[in-house]
Design an enzyme around this catalytic site. Sequence first.
Site, short mmCIF file in Angstrom:
data_model
loop_
_atom_site.label_atom_id
_atom_site.label_comp_id
_atom_site.label_asym_id
_atom_site.label_seq_id
_atom_site.Cartn_x
_atom_site.Cartn_y
_atom_site.Cartn_z
N GLY A 26 0.82 -1.21 0.00
CA GLY A 26 0.00 0.00 0.00
C GLY A 26 0.85 1.25 0.00
O GLY A 26 1.98 1.26 0.48
N THR A 29 -1.03 9.13 0.91
CA THR A 29 -0.57 10.35 1.57
C THR A 29 -0.17 10.06 3.01
O THR A 29 0.60 10.81 3.60
CB THR A 29 -1.67 11.42 1.54
OG1 THR A 29 -2.86 10.86 2.12
CG2 THR A 29 -1.98 11.84 0.12
N GLU A 32 3.40 4.41 3.82
CA GLU A 32 3.47 3.13 3.11
C GLU A 32 2.99 2.00 4.02
O GLU A 32 3.05 2.10 5.24
CB GLU A 32 4.92 2.85 2.69
CG GLU A 32 5.51 3.90 1.77
CD GLU A 32 7.00 3.68 1.56
OE1 GLU A 32 7.41 3.48 0.39
OE2 GLU A 32 7.75 3.69 2.56
N LYS A 48 2.31 -0.28 8.94
CA LYS A 48 1.95 1.00 8.36
C LYS A 48 2.94 2.05 8.85
O LYS A 48 2.97 2.39 10.03
CB LYS A 48 0.52 1.39 8.75
CG LYS A 48 0.06 2.73 8.16
CD LYS A 48 -1.40 2.99 8.52
CE LYS A 48 -1.88 4.32 7.97
NZ LYS A 48 -3.31 4.58 8.29
N ASP A 104 -2.78 -6.83 12.55
CA ASP A 104 -3.00 -8.19 12.05
C ASP A 104 -3.03 -8.13 10.53
O ASP A 104 -3.62 -7.20 9.94
CB ASP A 104 -4.34 -8.75 12.56
CG ASP A 104 -4.30 -9.10 14.04
OD1 ASP A 104 -3.20 -9.32 14.57
OD2 ASP A 104 -5.39 -9.16 14.65
N PHE A 105 -2.43 -9.11 9.87
CA PHE A 105 -2.39 -9.11 8.41
C PHE A 105 -3.69 -9.65 7.84
O PHE A 105 -4.20 -10.68 8.28
CB PHE A 105 -1.22 -9.95 7.90
CG PHE A 105 -1.12 -9.98 6.41
CD1 PHE A 105 -0.77 -8.85 5.69
CD2 PHE A 105 -1.41 -11.14 5.70
CE1 PHE A 105 -0.69 -8.87 4.31
CE2 PHE A 105 -1.33 -11.18 4.32
CZ PHE A 105 -0.97 -10.04 3.62
N ASP A 149 -13.59 7.79 5.64
CA ASP A 149 -12.91 7.43 4.39
C ASP A 149 -13.36 6.05 3.92
O ASP A 149 -12.54 5.20 3.57
CB ASP A 149 -11.39 7.46 4.55
CG ASP A 149 -10.66 7.54 3.21
OD1 ASP A 149 -11.32 7.85 2.19
OD2 ASP A 149 -9.44 7.29 3.18
#
Length: 372
Positions: A26, A29, A32, A48, A104-105, A149
């Site tokens: 990912g 703004t 990453e 993140k 968590d993935f 969002d």
Amino acid sequence: MAKQYDSVECPFCDEVSKYEKLAKIGQGTFGEVFKARHRKTGQKVALKKVLMENEKEGFPITALREIKILQLLKHENVVNLIEICRTKASPYNRCKGSIYLVFDFCEHDLAGLLSNVLVKFTLSEIKRVMQMLLNGLYYIHRNKILHRDMKAANVLITRDGVLKLADFGLARAFSLAKNSQPNRYTNRVVTLWYRPPELLLGERDYGPPIDLWGAGCIMAEMWTRSPIMQGNTEQHQLALISQLCGSITPEVWPNVDNYELYEKLELVKGQKRKVKDRLKAYVRDPYALDLIDKLLVLDPAQRIDSDDALNHDFFWSDPMPSDLKGMLSTHLTSMFEYLAPPRRKGSQITQQSTNQSRNPATTNQTEFERVF
């Protein structure tokens, strides 16, 4: 200098080096996102990275808000924040350490799944997706949090078929206006294609209905496989909304003429509401059409809320919601919007079939034109 900067970070956070980065999944703004693995336990996580480039006065306030909200929210349908990690400030990173949120993935996001024509959702699976999404919204709204969002890329799904609302970078707590003083929240939130009309008209005293509009856009997308209103500007987005939901007037939306931008923008006149007519070529189930219609109501005061949406006949008629695990087990590669081709208008995408069979010989493969 490195020592001084390091002291304003998270002295009690573990080093992110305990995780091995595997792939970037990912970018935005916010920074990453990486898929990673715990070096000792093998646990898969998402890292993140908090963007610090423009922060001259320490930790960014938006990240602090996100962390606070994620620590509050603990629910099956909300992404789980495991911990916060850091890299130490050093001469090698210009004396600027980095902060990582560890989650968590989840193997997929909904935008990535919808971009893959080999992924076929049955009607009962779509019901389960929307049921989990609305459950997540019901929970965060009960806890006085707005997501702000809602979009398909921010809806994660695990390989076991559990949906998680994600990316709370724009989220905030909300409250009812006090002493007749309206709230003054920013209206510069929500990705344009999913932004509700009240925000486009300048409203700053808003609440949960802004997230329900996004839920309606996502629900329609489960069939169209691409965002249904792809405006280039705020004015264009309002025009697309009017073409689908009817002209914005005080007759259908009381007091809309009091909104800040109502007189300043050129609003489309003479448009009738045609949500069901425009979507019935894709959405064959009448209950599904009705729920989308109730989610995409112009007036936020009349828009269906998550509680009533969960009690809608769509979820209580045959076929009943069914587990996603079986369908996802046939797709071994993770699917994320970041890794997928753009899902924009003009792209040729196979219409979503809601047949219970997944046999390619019996699945409707007709190409569809965009809603707009």
